[in-house]
Design an enzyme around this catalytic site. Sequence first.
Site, PDB file in Angstrom:
ATOM      1  N   LEU A  39       0.853  -1.204   0.000  1.00  0.00           N
ATOM      2  CA  LEU A  39       0.000   0.000   0.000  1.00  0.00           C
ATOM      3  C   LEU A  39       0.886   1.250   0.000  1.00  0.00           C
ATOM      4  CD1 LEU A  39      -2.696  -1.276   2.510  1.00  0.00           C
ATOM      5  CD2 LEU A  39      -3.022  -0.827   0.058  1.00  0.00           C
ATOM      6  N   GLY A  41       1.066   3.519  -2.625  1.00  0.00           N
ATOM      7  CA  GLY A  41       1.175   4.093  -3.968  1.00  0.00           C
ATOM      8  C   GLY A  41       2.562   4.557  -4.341  1.00  0.00           C
ATOM      9  N   ALA A 179      14.116  20.478 -15.267  1.00  0.00           N
ATOM     10  CA  ALA A 179      14.449  21.189 -14.020  1.00  0.00           C
ATOM     11  C   ALA A 179      13.184  21.429 -13.208  1.00  0.00           C
ATOM     12  CB  ALA A 179      15.147  22.510 -14.329  1.00  0.00           C
ATOM     13  N   ILE A 182      11.238  16.778  -9.446  1.00  0.00           N
ATOM     14  CA  ILE A 182      12.034  15.542  -9.354  1.00  0.00           C
ATOM     15  C   ILE A 182      13.483  15.828  -9.742  1.00  0.00           C
ATOM     16  CG2 ILE A 182      12.407  13.258 -10.388  1.00  0.00           C
ATOM     17  CD1 ILE A 182       9.379  12.928 -10.546  1.00  0.00           C
ATOM     18  N   ASP A 311      -3.801  11.897  -8.780  1.00  0.00           N
ATOM     19  CA  ASP A 311      -2.977  12.227  -9.951  1.00  0.00           C
ATOM     20  C   ASP A 311      -3.676  11.952 -11.279  1.00  0.00           C
ATOM     21  OD1 ASP A 311      -0.921  12.965  -8.297  1.00  0.00           O
ATOM     22  OD2 ASP A 311       0.546  11.548  -9.094  1.00  0.00           O
ATOM     23  N   LEU A 318       0.150  16.027  -6.450  1.00  0.00           N
ATOM     24  CA  LEU A 318       0.788  16.042  -5.136  1.00  0.00           C
ATOM     25  C   LEU A 318       0.049  15.113  -4.190  1.00  0.00           C
ATOM     26  CD1 LEU A 318       1.336  19.896  -4.834  1.00  0.00           C
ATOM     27  CD2 LEU A 318       3.078  18.154  -5.295  1.00  0.00           C
ATOM     28  N   HIS A 443      10.479  33.599  19.369  1.00  0.00           N
ATOM     29  CA  HIS A 443      11.832  34.029  19.027  1.00  0.00           C
ATOM     30  C   HIS A 443      12.840  33.097  19.677  1.00  0.00           C
ATOM     31  CE1 HIS A 443      15.189  36.709  18.209  1.00  0.00           C
ATOM     32  NE2 HIS A 443      15.572  36.552  19.475  1.00  0.00           N
TER      33      HIS A 443
HETATM   34  P1  FAD Z   1      -0.439   6.907  -6.636  1.00  0.00           P
HETATM   35  O1  FAD Z   1       0.313   7.241  -5.418  1.00  0.00           O
HETATM   36  O2  FAD Z   1       0.296   6.831  -7.908  1.00  0.00           O
HETATM   37  O3  FAD Z   1      -1.159   5.521  -6.345  1.00  0.00           O
HETATM   38  C1  FAD Z   1      -1.863   4.824  -7.301  1.00  0.00           C
HETATM   39  C2  FAD Z   1      -1.788   3.347  -6.994  1.00  0.00           C
HETATM   40  O4  FAD Z   1      -2.727   2.667  -7.822  1.00  0.00           O
HETATM   41  C3  FAD Z   1      -0.441   2.710  -7.294  1.00  0.00           C
HETATM   42  O5  FAD Z   1       0.066   2.063  -6.144  1.00  0.00           O
HETATM   43  C4  FAD Z   1      -0.727   1.701  -8.390  1.00  0.00           C
HETATM   44  O6  FAD Z   1       0.024   0.490  -8.258  1.00  0.00           O
HETATM   45  C5  FAD Z   1      -2.203   1.420  -8.171  1.00  0.00           C
HETATM   46  N1  FAD Z   1      -2.915   0.957  -9.367  1.00  0.00           N
HETATM   47  C6  FAD Z   1      -2.912   1.520 -10.605  1.00  0.00           C
HETATM   48  N2  FAD Z   1      -3.753   0.851 -11.428  1.00  0.00           N
HETATM   49  C7  FAD Z   1      -4.288  -0.147 -10.673  1.00  0.00           C
HETATM   50  C8  FAD Z   1      -5.236  -1.171 -10.944  1.00  0.00           C
HETATM   51  N3  FAD Z   1      -5.819  -1.286 -12.142  1.00  0.00           N
HETATM   52  N4  FAD Z   1      -5.555  -2.028  -9.952  1.00  0.00           N
HETATM   53  C9  FAD Z   1      -4.984  -1.909  -8.714  1.00  0.00           C
HETATM   54  N5  FAD Z   1      -4.103  -0.971  -8.413  1.00  0.00           N
HETATM   55  C10 FAD Z   1      -3.750  -0.088  -9.372  1.00  0.00           C
HETATM   56  N6  FAD Z   1       4.101  14.541  -3.764  1.00  0.00           N
HETATM   57  C11 FAD Z   1       4.138  15.295  -2.659  1.00  0.00           C
HETATM   58  O7  FAD Z   1       3.102  15.843  -2.266  1.00  0.00           O
HETATM   59  N7  FAD Z   1       5.278  15.460  -1.946  1.00  0.00           N
HETATM   60  C12 FAD Z   1       6.438  14.885  -2.327  1.00  0.00           C
HETATM   61  O8  FAD Z   1       7.454  15.056  -1.663  1.00  0.00           O
HETATM   62  C13 FAD Z   1       6.442  14.099  -3.503  1.00  0.00           C
HETATM   63  N8  FAD Z   1       7.574  13.511  -3.912  1.00  0.00           N
HETATM   64  C14 FAD Z   1       7.552  12.730  -5.039  1.00  0.00           C
HETATM   65  C15 FAD Z   1       8.742  12.159  -5.465  1.00  0.00           C
HETATM   66  C16 FAD Z   1       8.757  11.374  -6.598  1.00  0.00           C
HETATM   67  C17 FAD Z   1      10.054  10.745  -7.044  1.00  0.00           C
HETATM   68  C18 FAD Z   1       7.550  11.142  -7.318  1.00  0.00           C
HETATM   69  C19 FAD Z   1       7.541  10.264  -8.538  1.00  0.00           C
HETATM   70  C20 FAD Z   1       6.363  11.722  -6.906  1.00  0.00           C
HETATM   71  C21 FAD Z   1       6.355  12.525  -5.767  1.00  0.00           C
HETATM   72  N9  FAD Z   1       5.202  13.158  -5.317  1.00  0.00           N
HETATM   73  C22 FAD Z   1       5.227  13.937  -4.208  1.00  0.00           C
HETATM   74  C23 FAD Z   1       3.920  12.989  -6.020  1.00  0.00           C
HETATM   75  C24 FAD Z   1       3.051  11.938  -5.295  1.00  0.00           C
HETATM   76  O9  FAD Z   1       3.758  10.732  -5.215  1.00  0.00           O
HETATM   77  C25 FAD Z   1       1.740  11.742  -6.034  1.00  0.00           C
HETATM   78  O10 FAD Z   1       1.112  12.975  -6.231  1.00  0.00           O
HETATM   79  C26 FAD Z   1       0.812  10.845  -5.239  1.00  0.00           C
HETATM   80  O11 FAD Z   1       1.406   9.592  -5.000  1.00  0.00           O
HETATM   81  C27 FAD Z   1      -0.509  10.650  -5.980  1.00  0.00           C
HETATM   82  O12 FAD Z   1      -1.343   9.824  -5.248  1.00  0.00           O
HETATM   83  P2  FAD Z   1      -2.443   8.919  -5.952  1.00  0.00           P
HETATM   84  O13 FAD Z   1      -3.103   8.174  -4.852  1.00  0.00           O
HETATM   85  O14 FAD Z   1      -3.267   9.737  -6.860  1.00  0.00           O
HETATM   86  O15 FAD Z   1      -1.643   7.910  -6.896  1.00  0.00           O
HETATM   87  P1  NAI Z   2       7.650  18.817 -13.322  1.00  0.00           P
HETATM   88  O1  NAI Z   2       6.428  19.114 -14.068  1.00  0.00           O
HETATM   89  O2  NAI Z   2       7.822  19.332 -11.944  1.00  0.00           O
HETATM   90  O3  NAI Z   2       8.929  19.320 -14.141  1.00  0.00           O
HETATM   91  C1  NAI Z   2       9.207  18.894 -15.427  1.00  0.00           C
HETATM   92  C2  NAI Z   2      10.213  19.840 -16.056  1.00  0.00           C
HETATM   93  O4  NAI Z   2      10.647  19.284 -17.287  1.00  0.00           O
HETATM   94  C3  NAI Z   2       9.631  21.210 -16.362  1.00  0.00           C
HETATM   95  O5  NAI Z   2      10.521  22.195 -15.921  1.00  0.00           O
HETATM   96  C4  NAI Z   2       9.497  21.208 -17.884  1.00  0.00           C
HETATM   97  O6  NAI Z   2       9.614  22.481 -18.462  1.00  0.00           O
HETATM   98  C5  NAI Z   2      10.658  20.308 -18.268  1.00  0.00           C
HETATM   99  N1  NAI Z   2      10.534  19.671 -19.567  1.00  0.00           N
HETATM  100  C6  NAI Z   2       9.409  19.200 -20.172  1.00  0.00           C
HETATM  101  N2  NAI Z   2       9.725  18.635 -21.356  1.00  0.00           N
HETATM  102  C7  NAI Z   2      11.075  18.744 -21.484  1.00  0.00           C
HETATM  103  C8  NAI Z   2      12.003  18.333 -22.474  1.00  0.00           C
HETATM  104  N3  NAI Z   2      11.613  17.681 -23.568  1.00  0.00           N
HETATM  105  N4  NAI Z   2      13.320  18.601 -22.292  1.00  0.00           N
HETATM  106  C9  NAI Z   2      13.743  19.262 -21.175  1.00  0.00           C
HETATM  107  N5  NAI Z   2      12.899  19.662 -20.194  1.00  0.00           N
HETATM  108  C10 NAI Z   2      11.593  19.401 -20.353  1.00  0.00           C
HETATM  109  O7  NAI Z   2       7.772  17.210 -13.367  1.00  0.00           O
HETATM  110  P2  NAI Z   2       8.655  16.199 -12.553  1.00  0.00           P
HETATM  111  O8  NAI Z   2       9.826  16.879 -11.940  1.00  0.00           O
HETATM  112  O9  NAI Z   2       8.882  15.059 -13.471  1.00  0.00           O
HETATM  113  O10 NAI Z   2       7.677  15.757 -11.409  1.00  0.00           O
HETATM  114  C11 NAI Z   2       6.435  15.107 -11.726  1.00  0.00           C
HETATM  115  C12 NAI Z   2       5.384  15.377 -10.697  1.00  0.00           C
HETATM  116  O11 NAI Z   2       5.709  14.779  -9.461  1.00  0.00           O
HETATM  117  C13 NAI Z   2       5.194  16.854 -10.483  1.00  0.00           C
HETATM  118  O12 NAI Z   2       3.886  17.179 -10.865  1.00  0.00           O
HETATM  119  C14 NAI Z   2       5.364  17.073  -9.028  1.00  0.00           C
HETATM  120  O13 NAI Z   2       4.302  17.780  -8.498  1.00  0.00           O
HETATM  121  C15 NAI Z   2       5.414  15.672  -8.409  1.00  0.00           C
HETATM  122  N6  NAI Z   2       6.513  15.675  -7.435  1.00  0.00           N
HETATM  123  C16 NAI Z   2       6.366  16.418  -6.309  1.00  0.00           C
HETATM  124  C17 NAI Z   2       7.370  16.514  -5.394  1.00  0.00           C
HETATM  125  C18 NAI Z   2       7.188  17.372  -4.204  1.00  0.00           C
HETATM  126  O14 NAI Z   2       6.065  17.766  -3.925  1.00  0.00           O
HETATM  127  N7  NAI Z   2       8.239  17.683  -3.455  1.00  0.00           N
HETATM  128  C19 NAI Z   2       8.654  15.814  -5.581  1.00  0.00           C
HETATM  129  C20 NAI Z   2       8.716  15.109  -6.834  1.00  0.00           C
HETATM  130  C21 NAI Z   2       7.667  15.034  -7.702  1.00  0.00           C
END
Ligand code: FAD
Ligand code: NAI
Length: 465
Positions: A39, A41, A179, A182, A311, A318, A443
Amino acid sequence: MSEQYDLIVIGGGPGGYVAAIRAAQLGMKTACIEKRGALGGTCLNVGCIPSKALLQSSEKFAEAKDHFAEHGIKVGSVKLDLKAMMGRKDKVVGELTKGIEFLFKKNKVDYIKGTGKIVKPGEVSVDGKDTLKTKNILIATGSETTPLDGVEIDEKMIVSSTGALELDDVPKKLVVIGAGVIGLEMGSVWSRLGAEVTVVEYLDRILPGMDSEIAKQAQRVLKKQGLEFKLGSKVTGAKATKSTVTLTVEPAKGGDAEEIKANKVLLAIGRRPYTEGLGLDDAGVKVDNRGVIQVDENFKTNVDGIFAIGDCVPGPMLAHKAEEDGVVCVERIDGQKSHIDYNLVPGVVYTWPEIAGVGKTEDELKEEGVEVKVGKFPFTANSRAKATGETDGVVKVIADAKTDKVLGVHILGPLAGDLISEAVIAMEFGATAEDIFRTCHAHPQMGEAVKEAAMAVHGRAIHMA
Ligand code: FAD
Ligand code: NAI
C-alpha cells in the site's frame, strides 16, 4: 458473485488509501484493490518517502563533509556507505507501507491484492477473475513518468525517478532532463553524494509554476552547491552503451545540436495519468486528450457511480492534494458539503534550502492585472538562520494593494516546507498581511521571517537594514 460493497477503491496510494479509511470511518463497507503488492502508492513506495529519506541522508553527508568544520567540529575523512543509506531508505518505506495495512485492519477496510478492472458500473474484477459488486467505484490509480521520444528508459543507464532512487553507485556524471521538482530533488541527492550533475531544461527557467523570482534565487543557490543548468535546451536523442549515455541536445528555439556524455541520465519531464487496463473505454468514462479523467465538483465522472481522484484527475500531482480529493470525494458521497480550495494547495521542493509556495505567484497576479504590494525578508537578517548558519533565501508575501488580503506566499529558505503551513492557514482564513504580523511569533525562529515579510508589505519591517 461475492458480497456487495458500498465503495471499492482502485489504487492504494495517498488518494486511494486515505479515501478508503475515511469511507470506512463514515460507515461504508469498503475495499481497496492495489496491484503493486504494497500500500502507499507512488508516494510511499517510489516517490515522496524514499526521495525524502535520501534527501535527508545525503544532506547529513554533505553537512558532515563540508559544514561541520564551521561549527568547530572536526571529523576524520567522511565516507559514504551507499548500501547502508539505501537500506535505511528501504526500511523507512517498509515500515510506513506496513503501517497502512495496520490502519486498514483497524478501520475494517478490505485490502485486496491484485489488478482492478471496471467491468461495468457497480462491478469490479480482480486479476480478471473474481468480480466484486459495489454501489460506488473510486478510481485512484495515480500517474507514471511521461516518456520522451528518443530517450528510452531502461532503469539502468537511463532512469526514471524510480531508478534514480536505487542506483548501486554514485555516477561520475549524471544528466537530469527536466528542471522540475524531481530533477532538482534527485539532482541534489546525487550531487551531494559526489556526482557531477547537469540539469537540461527546455524552458529558460527552472521550476515553472513557482514564483519566478524565488526560482531564480533557488537556481543561484543550487548552482553554488554544484548543480549545473543548461536552460532553453531540448534533448532530441540518447544512445546508451554499458557505461555511457550520449545525449543529443539542441537549443529549444532551434540551432546546432551538441552531444553531452553522461554515466547516467534521469528523465524527469513530468508525469501523466495512469489508467492502463482499467476498462475506462468499455465503461464509457471520459478522459481528455492527455488521458486525464474528467470529473465534476463531486469527483464524479460522466458515469454514475464512478468517481476519480488524485494524480489521474486535473490539478497538481501532489500527495496531499490526492488525500484531500479522497476525503472530500467520499464525504460528498456521504452527503456532506466538504470542500477543497485548489488555490491553497501548497507546493514544496525538498532541496536544501527548501522552496515552498502557496496561492498566486507575482507573475500570475501581474498577468491578471491585480494591484499588489510585495514584502520580502531575507534569511540573512533572521537570527535563528544566523545561529544555524543557513542564511540562503527569502520570504516573499504578496498582498492585495487595496484590501491587504494575502494572495500568495513564496519562500526559499531553511524549513520553507514547514513555514508555508502558517501561510496556508492564514490564507484559508482570509488573513491580511497585518493579521500575520500582529500574530506573536516565537523568538528566535525561522517563522519570524514570515512575520517580517508581512511587515515589509506595510514598509515597516523591524530587522531589515
Ligand atoms: P499513486 O500514489 O500513484 O497511487 C496509485 C496506486 O494505484 C499505485 O500504487 C498503483 O500500483 C495502483 N494501481 C494503478 N492501477 C491499478 C489497478 N488497475 N488495480 C490496482 N491498483 C492499481 N508529492 C508530494 O506531495 N510530496 C512529495 O514530496 C512528492 N515527492 C515525489 C517524489 C517522486 C520521485 C515522485 C515520482 C512523486 C512525488 N510526489 C510527491 C507525487 C506523489 O507521489 C503523487 O502525487 C501521489 O502519489 C498521488 O497519489 P495517488 O493516490 O493519486 O496515486
Ligand atoms: P515537473 O512538471 O515538476 O517538471 C518537469 C520539467 O521538465 C519542467 O521544468 C518542464 O519544463 C521540463 N521539460 C518538459 N519537457 C522537457 C524536455 N523535452 N526537455 C527538457 N525539459 C523538459 O515534473 P517532474 O519533476 O517530473 O515531477 C512530476 C510530478 O511529481 C510533479 O507534478 C510534481 O508535483 C510531483 N513531485 C512532487 C514533489 C514534491 O512535492 N516535493 C517531488 C517530486 C515530484
